[in-house]
Enzyme design. Structure first.
Site, PDB file in Angstrom:
ATOM      1  N   ARG A  80       2.030  -2.353 -12.066  1.00 38.64           N
ATOM      2  CA  ARG A  80       0.879  -2.151 -11.174  1.00 38.64           C
ATOM      3  C   ARG A  80       0.095  -0.914 -11.593  1.00 38.64           C
ATOM      4  O   ARG A  80      -1.123  -0.867 -11.467  1.00 38.64           O
ATOM      5  CB  ARG A  80       1.349  -2.052  -9.722  1.00 38.64           C
ATOM      6  CG  ARG A  80       0.206  -2.150  -8.740  1.00 38.64           C
ATOM      7  CD  ARG A  80       0.675  -2.333  -7.314  1.00 38.64           C
ATOM      8  NE  ARG A  80       1.458  -1.201  -6.860  1.00 38.64           N
ATOM      9  CZ  ARG A  80       2.125  -1.177  -5.707  1.00 38.64           C
ATOM     10  NH1 ARG A  80       2.094  -2.222  -4.898  1.00 38.64           N
ATOM     11  NH2 ARG A  80       2.812  -0.114  -5.352  1.00 38.64           N
ATOM     12  N   LYS A 183      -4.100   0.780  -7.049  1.00 36.46           N
ATOM     13  CA  LYS A 183      -3.623   1.899  -6.220  1.00 36.46           C
ATOM     14  C   LYS A 183      -4.274   3.194  -6.682  1.00 36.46           C
ATOM     15  O   LYS A 183      -3.647   4.014  -7.365  1.00 36.46           O
ATOM     16  CB  LYS A 183      -2.095   1.951  -6.306  1.00 36.46           C
ATOM     17  CG  LYS A 183      -1.443   2.662  -5.125  1.00 36.46           C
ATOM     18  CD  LYS A 183       0.027   2.305  -5.061  1.00 36.46           C
ATOM     19  CE  LYS A 183       0.790   3.200  -4.106  1.00 36.46           C
ATOM     20  NZ  LYS A 183       0.378   3.083  -2.721  1.00 36.46           N
ATOM     21  N   GLU A 219      -5.323  -5.669   5.323  1.00 33.90           N
ATOM     22  CA  GLU A 219      -4.012  -5.014   5.372  1.00 33.90           C
ATOM     23  C   GLU A 219      -4.002  -3.897   6.383  1.00 33.90           C
ATOM     24  O   GLU A 219      -4.989  -3.619   7.042  1.00 33.90           O
ATOM     25  CB  GLU A 219      -3.551  -4.573   3.994  1.00 33.90           C
ATOM     26  CG  GLU A 219      -4.404  -3.553   3.323  1.00 33.90           C
ATOM     27  CD  GLU A 219      -3.915  -3.275   1.914  1.00 33.90           C
ATOM     28  OE1 GLU A 219      -2.715  -3.379   1.648  1.00 33.90           O
ATOM     29  OE2 GLU A 219      -4.763  -2.923   1.084  1.00 33.90           O
TER      30      GLU A 219
HETATM   31  N1  PLP Z   1      -1.016  -1.504   0.774  1.00 35.88           N
HETATM   32  C1  PLP Z   1      -1.379  -0.247   0.554  1.00 35.88           C
HETATM   33  C2  PLP Z   1      -2.792   0.141   0.766  1.00 35.88           C
HETATM   34  C3  PLP Z   1      -0.419   0.690   0.118  1.00 35.88           C
HETATM   35  O1  PLP Z   1      -0.753   1.961  -0.082  1.00 35.88           O
HETATM   36  C4  PLP Z   1       0.915   0.277  -0.059  1.00 35.88           C
HETATM   37  C5  PLP Z   1       1.917   1.216  -0.538  1.00 35.88           C
HETATM   38  O2  PLP Z   1       2.258   1.270  -1.674  1.00 35.88           O
HETATM   39  C6  PLP Z   1       1.235  -1.063   0.196  1.00 35.88           C
HETATM   40  C7  PLP Z   1       0.249  -1.918   0.613  1.00 35.88           C
HETATM   41  C8  PLP Z   1       2.632  -1.546   0.007  1.00 35.88           C
HETATM   42  O3  PLP Z   1       2.937  -1.724  -1.338  1.00 35.88           O
HETATM   43  P1  PLP Z   1       4.421  -1.587  -1.866  1.00 35.88           P
HETATM   44  O4  PLP Z   1       5.226  -2.544  -1.089  1.00 35.88           O
HETATM   45  O5  PLP Z   1       4.330  -1.973  -3.295  1.00 35.88           O
HETATM   46  O6  PLP Z   1       4.829  -0.188  -1.647  1.00 35.88           O
HETATM   47  C1  COI Z   2       3.987   3.664  -0.450  1.00 35.10           C
HETATM   48  O1  COI Z   2       4.387   2.891   0.400  1.00 35.10           O
HETATM   49  O2  COI Z   2       4.642   3.969  -1.443  1.00 35.10           O
HETATM   50  C2  COI Z   2       2.684   4.256  -0.365  1.00 35.10           C
HETATM   51  O3  COI Z   2       2.148   4.561  -1.388  1.00 35.10           O
HETATM   52  C3  COI Z   2       2.124   4.527   0.918  1.00 35.10           C
HETATM   53  C4  COI Z   2       1.626   5.897   0.931  1.00 35.10           C
HETATM   54  C5  COI Z   2       0.215   6.075   0.651  1.00 35.10           C
HETATM   55  C6  COI Z   2       2.307   6.897   1.719  1.00 35.10           C
END
Ligand code: PLP
Ligand code: COI
Length: 339
Positions: A80, A183, A219
């Site tokens: 990612r 991200k 989201e």
């Molecule tokens: N959506 C956003 C905007 C996020 O910052 C995160 C955190 O990483 C997620 C979703 C969840 O992603 P993940 O499950 O890969 O941590």
């Molecule tokens: C995560 O879940 O790892 C995120 O990046 C969320 C965060 C911005 C605290």
């Protein structure tokens, strides 16, 4: 060190012993460097400061009953981060180097991995920034990859307890075909005003609607949204949400529990048909949603009246955590042991 109250840890920054750095110069990545400084000394015209050339990741390490330290799905985070780099024209940090850096930083800071059963984990924060000086809007020619760790407790203070969220139409975190799927720091800057406003009103997060038509669910703050309806796991498909690794994992677990998975645009007016709703992410894990208040329409959707998580959310949460900590075997090859 002995004074860390592991089970009372907030989701916040705590200094640890080492971080790992790697510089991209003259068209290539250098060696991984170990640093014990928390400080970066960078050029004032670095593109990360002016033009937002910055991407980050978030993943976790867990201590098992057996004393082993396991990292969850780091290859997915590495991939990612490459997709984020492509989205904002940064040098790509190779998957194998990413995994090597994560292993190294966890190993070097092993004394900060919270004990099994404390409810805490070691949060791993990789970062990639444009370092080269530019004044015109152009990509940098130098980059820094960095990864630090910090022990954390639950993202939402309540832990695994339902929280209220709200819908507010005046704000978007990303454009319809902008940077929502990667991200990058700018998305988080864009979410601060709405996030603060929601918190002032007593909500844990904002449930964003799609930025084009405001008809579909997107989201939920820094986490994906999912809902349970009968035997179905529903989660939005959208061009403006981050592909969550936690959500991807829950989809697999739900399928393997015999549930039907629907990943598609989800209309706002479906909110009243859900049995359970929740947000999911590395930081949020699974955080059940007690109610969604639509502040513009003056409507509420209630999913938990008794302050308890729904049964399906609880089942998914237990299964995910059991794999992450090594309590149950990992048939998917999601965890890697740090040795
Ligand atoms: N959506 C956003 C905007 C996020 O910052 C995160 C955190 O990483 C997620 C979703 C969840 O992603 P993940 O499950 O890969 O941590
Ligand atoms: C995560 O879940 O790892 C995120 O990046 C969320 C965060 C911005 C605290």
């Amino acid at each position: 060190m002995d004074t860390i109250n592991w089970s009372g840890l907030p989701f916040g920054y705590m200094r640890t012993d080492y971080n790992i750095r790697c510089y991209y110069r003259d068209g290539k990545w250098g060696e991984l460097e170990v640093s014990s400084s928390e400080i970066l000394n960078i050029h004032m015209a670095a593109t990360c400061l002016h033009y937002g050339q910055e991407a980050f990741e978030g993943l976790k390490a867990f201590k098992g009953k057996d004393g082993k330290v396991r990292v969850f799905r780091m290859e997915e985070n590495a991939k990612r981060m490459i997709s984020s780099s492509q989205g904002i024209k940064m040098a790509e940090f190779p998957v194998e180097r990413f995994e090597e850096a994560v292993r190294k930083v966890v190993k070097l800071n092993e004394r900060f991995v919270p004990p099994y059963g404390s409810g805490a984990s070691l949060y791993i924060r990789p970062l990639l920034i444009g370092l080269g000086a530019q004044v015109g809007v152009k990509p940098a020619d130098e980059y820094l990859f960095l990864v630090f760790v910090t022990p954390v407790g639950p993202y939402f203070k309540s832990g695994f307890k339902p929280v209220p969220v709200c819908i507010m139409r005046g704000y978007d975190r990303a454009a319809p075909e902008g940077t929502g799927t990667i991200k990058v720091g700018g998305n988080y800057a864009a979410s601060l005003v709405a996030g603060n406003k929601a918190q002032e009103k007593g909500y844990a997060a904002v449930l964003y609607l799609d930025p084009k038509e405001k008809m579909y669910l997107d989201e939920c703050g820094p986490a994906n949204f999912f809902a349970i309806r009968g035997n179905s796991y529903l989660t939005p498909a959208s061009t403006s949400i981050l592909p969550s690794i936690t959500n991807k994992s829950l989809i697999r677990l739900a399928e393997d529990m015999g549930m039907k998975v629907e990943r598609r645009p989800i209309q706002l007016d479906e909110l009243n048909s859900f049995d359970e709703a929740a947000e999911c992410g590395t930081a949020a894990v699974i955080t059940p949603i007690s109610r969604i208040d639509d502040l513009d329409e003056d409507r509420s959707y209630i999913y938990s009246k008794d302050g308890k998580p729904g049964v399906v959310c609880e089942k998914l949460y237990n299964r995910l955590l059991a794999i992450q900590t090594g309590d149950e075997p990992d048939p998917y090859g999601w965890v890697k042991i740090i040795d």
